[in-house]
Scaffold this motif. Structure first.
Motif, PDB file in Angstrom:
ATOM      1  N   GLU A   1       2.943   2.046  -2.080  1.00 45.10           N
ATOM      2  CA  GLU A   1       3.084   2.504  -3.463  1.00 45.10           C
ATOM      3  C   GLU A   1       2.039   3.564  -3.817  1.00 45.10           C
ATOM      4  OE1 GLU A   1       2.868  -1.022  -5.800  1.00 45.10           O
ATOM      5  OE2 GLU A   1       4.604  -1.961  -4.835  1.00 45.10           O
ATOM      6  N   GLU A   2       0.918   3.588  -3.061  1.00 42.46           N
ATOM      7  CA  GLU A   2      -0.146   4.549  -3.343  1.00 42.46           C
ATOM      8  C   GLU A   2      -0.368   5.562  -2.222  1.00 42.46           C
ATOM      9  OE1 GLU A   2      -3.812   2.949  -4.932  1.00 42.46           O
ATOM     10  OE2 GLU A   2      -2.826   1.011  -5.253  1.00 42.46           O
ATOM     11  N   TYR A   3       0.024   5.207  -1.017  1.00 42.17           N
ATOM     12  CA  TYR A   3      -0.270   6.070   0.137  1.00 42.17           C
ATOM     13  C   TYR A   3       0.976   6.315   0.972  1.00 42.17           C
ATOM     14  CZ  TYR A   3      -5.075   4.591  -0.929  1.00 42.17           C
ATOM     15  OH  TYR A   3      -6.257   4.326  -1.559  1.00 42.17           O
TER      16      TYR A   3
ATOM     17  N   MET B   1       0.820  -1.216   0.000  1.00 42.70           N
ATOM     18  CA  MET B   1       0.000   0.000   0.000  1.00 42.70           C
ATOM     19  C   MET B   1       0.851   1.262   0.000  1.00 42.70           C
ATOM     20  SD  MET B   1      -2.984  -1.231   2.675  1.00 42.70           S
ATOM     21  CE  MET B   1      -3.986   0.244   2.437  1.00 42.70           C
TER      22      MET B   1
END
Length: 532
Positions: free
Chosen positions: A228-230, A226
Motif C-alpha cells: 500500500e506504501e511501496y 506494505m
C-alpha cells in the motif's frame, strides 16, 4: 690334419659368440626402449598428465560448455594399493553392505502442485533479495524467497549473491546458477525478472529484515500490507525466513521445485562437476567426505582440538575481529564434549576405518583448504591413500575459471557429493544439510551422519589408552550409526519443552529432509503417490 680336427670346435665357438652378441643386442635394445622410448610410446610422466579439453570431450555449443565424454583420470596409471586390514576394521568385510543404500520404501518425489493451484496472481510489486552466507545458505534462502514472492504476489528480481561474507566472492547469480533455467522453470509459480524496470530504479524501497522462521500469516498480513506504501520491498537477509513446518502443501512443494529443479548450477559448473564425478567413478565406488576443517569453520565454532597454541590464537583473533559473529568467548573443551565441533581429519580416519571401509576405498575431499595442511591430513592419507579432491582430479587450466570464487568451487564439491556412493560430513553445517536433503530427495542415497558427541567420547578413550582400535571400537561405532544412514523418516519437529523462537530454531531444517511434503510413497498401482 690337426687343424681339420679342430675346425668343428672353432665353428661351434663362432656360433656361440654370434648367439651371445645377438642376445646382448636384444637386451640393449630392450633397455633403450624402456629408458628412452620413442615419441609414439606413452612415457611414465605422460601417465600423470591430465587429458586436454579436447580429449575429455568438452565442446562449446552456443557459448555454453557441455560435457559429452570422459576418460580415466591420469592417476589411474598408478595401481591402487592392495586391500589390507587396518586396526579397527571389522574382521569380515561385507563390501556390498558397506555401499548399499538404505531401503527407500518406495518413496518418490511428488512436487507437482495440487488441482487448485493457479498461475501467479497479478504482481503487486517487486521483491529484491540480498542473500547472505555461503553457497548453501544462499541456496536455501533463494528458495525461501521464491515461496515468499508467491505468498505476497510479488515479482521476484534475480537475487543478489552475498559478496561481503568471509569468502569475499564477487560472483553474480548467473555466474553460479543457470539464470535462464531458473526463470523458465518457475514461470507458472512466480514471475522472475533480471532487474528492476528503469522507472523504478530510483523509487523509494522498503528495506525489511523479514522475521526468521515465519509462517504464511506473517507474510500475508504484515508484509503484503506494505504494498500500500511501496512498490519495491528489499529483503535484507534471505536465510531461514520461512518456517520448516505447518505451511500450505503447495508452498512446501514450491520450495522443493525451486531447490531441486529451478536452482540448477551454471552450465560450465555442471559440466566440470560431472567431469569430476566421472573421474572419481573410474576408481570405483567412492565416498564423498565433506571435511569441514577449514579456517572459517574452526574460527566460528571455537574448536581447537588437535591444533597448536599458535593456531588456536589465530582462530580466536579471527573470531574476535568478525563483527557479525556474536559469540566471542568459547570453551573449546566443552564445545567438543557437546558434539559441536567438526571431527578432525584424524578422527574422520578412525571413524571410516571403524565402519569397515577398506584402505583402498577412494575418498573425495569436498572442502576448501584444510587448516593445518599436510600436518592435519597425514593420518587420513596414511589410512586411505586414494584421497582425491578437485585440485588433483583436474588440471590448473580446467579449474582456472572457478578459482578465487568460493561459491563456484563449493558448487563443484556439491555436485560430486550429491552423486557419490556414500556421503559423510564431518560437521552438520549448511553444506552437509543441503547435500543430505538433496540425496534424500533423489532416492535416499546413503548418507552417514556421525554422532560426534558419542564419537569424541570413544576417541578420547583411545587417546588415553583405555580403549584400543579394533573390533571392540568398530562394533560400538557401527551400532551407534546403524540408524544414521539416510533412511526414510519424517522431518523432526521442535524439541520438546522449547518455546518461542527457540522452538522454531530447534526444528529440523526443511532442506535437510523434505519428507513428507515433497516425497510420497507409491501406491500399489505404481501410478499415484500417497504421503505418510
Amino acid at each position: 690334419m690337426h687343424k681339420r680336427k679342430n675346425r668343428p670346435l672353432v665353428l661351434l665357438r663362432m656360433v656361440l659368440m654370434v648367439a651371445i652378441c645377438a642376445i646382448a643386442l636384444v637386451a640393449l635394445f630392450s633397455v633403450h626402449v624402456h629408458v628412452f622410448p620413442s615419441s609414439k610410446l606413452r612415457t611414465i610422466s605422460d601417465s600423470y598428465k591430465l587429458p586436454t579439453q579436447h580429449e575429455v570431450g568438452y565442446h562449446r555449443l552456443k557459448n555454453e560448455l557441455s560435457w559429452t565424454q570422459e576418460f580415466s583420470p591420469p592417476q589411474l596409471s598408478k595401481v591402487p594399493p592392495p586391500l589390507h586390514k587396518l586396526n579397527g576394521a571389522r574382521e569380515i568385510l561385507d563390501l556390498d553392505k558397506l555401499w548399499k543404500p538404505p531401503r527407500p520404501r518406495d518413496f518418490v518425489p511428488c512436487i507437482e502442485p495440487g488441482p487448485s493451484y493457479s498461475s501467479p496472481a497479478e504482481s503487486r510489486g517487486y521483491l529484491l533479495v540480498h542473500t547472505n552466507g555461503g553457497l548453501n545458505q544462499m541456496r536455501a534462502g533463494i528458495c525461501d524467497m521464491v515461496a515468499v514472492a508467491r505468498i505476497i504476489n510479488a515479482t521476484l528480481v534475480i537475487p543478489e549473491l552475498d559478496k561481503r561474507s568471509f569468502w569475499q566472492d564477487s560472483s553474480n547469480f548467473s555466474d553460479v546458477f543457470d539464470e535462464n533455467h531458473f526463470i523458465s522453470v518457475l514461470v507458472n509459480d512466480v514471475k522472475v525478472v533480471r532487474k528492476l524496470p528503469k522507472d523504478l530504479a530510483t523509487a523509494t524501497r522498503a528495506v525489511k529484515h523479514l522475521r526468521s522462521w515465519s509462517g504464511i500469516d506473517y507474510y500475508q498480513d504484515e508484509i503484503a500490507h506494505m504494498w500500500e506504501e511501496y512498490q519495491v520491498i528489499r529483503a535484507a537477509k534471505s536465510d531461514s525466513r520461512l518456517a520448516n513446518n505447518n505451511l500450505p502443501p503447495d508452498i512446501q512443494k514450491l520450495r522443493c521445485r525451486a531447490c531441486y529443479q529451478a536452482l540448477r548450477f551454471a552450465p560450465r559448473i555442471e559440466a566440470m562437476g560431472k567431469l569430476l564425478v566421472e573421474r572419481m567413478r573410474s576408481y570405483g565406488r567412492f565416498i564423498a567426505l565433506h571435511l569441514r576443517y577449514e579456517k572459517d569453520m574452526l574460527a566460528f565454532s571455537g574448536c581447537t582440538h588437535g591444533l597448536s597454541p599458535v593456531e588456536a590464537e589465530e582462530l580466536a583473533t579471527i573470531r574476535e575481529n568478525t563483527a557479525y559473529w556474536k559469540v566471542k568467548d568459547i570453551d573449546p573443551i566443552e564445545q567438543r564434549a557437546r558434539g559441536l565441533c567438526p571431527l578432525t581429519p584424524k578422527e574422520v580416519a578412525m571413524f571410516i576405518t571403524a565402519l569397515g571401509y577398506p584402505s583402498n576405498t577412494p575418498i573425495y575431499i569436498a572442502a576448501g583448504e584444510i587448516y593445518g595442511g599436510d600436518n592435519q591430513i597425514s593420518e587420513l592419507r596414511s589410512r586411505f591413500p586414494i584421497l582425491m579432491s578437485k585440485e588433483n582430479l583436474a588440471s590448473v587450466d580446467e579449474l582456472e575459471p572457478f578459482m578465487g570464487h568460493a561459491s563456484q568451487m563449493a558448487a563443484l564439491d556439491y555436485i560430486v557429493s550429491v552423486e557419490s556412493d556414500v556421503f559423510i560430513p564431518s560437521y552438520s553445517g549448511n553444506m552437509a544439510r543441503a547435500v543430505e536433503g538433496h540425496r534424500r530427495f533423489l532416492g535416499h542415497r546413503k548418507t552417514i551422519s556421525p554422532d560426534r558427541k558419542a564419537l569424541v567420547r570413544l576417541f578420547d578413550k583411545v587417546e588415553r589408552g583405555s580403549l584400543k582400535e579394533g573390533k571392540g571400537l568398530s562394533d560400538r561405532i557401527v551400532e551407534i550409526h546403524r540408524r544414521r544412514q539416510g533412511s526414510p523418516r519424517r522431518r523432526k519437529g521442535p524439541i520438546s519443552g522449547t518455546r518461542g523462537m527457540d522452538r522454531f530454531r530447534s526444528e529440523e531444517s526443511f532442506y535437510v529432509n523434505p519428507l513428507p511434503d515433497c516425497l510420497c510413497q507409491k501406491e500399489m498401482s505404481g501410478v499415484n503417490g500417497s504421503q505418510i
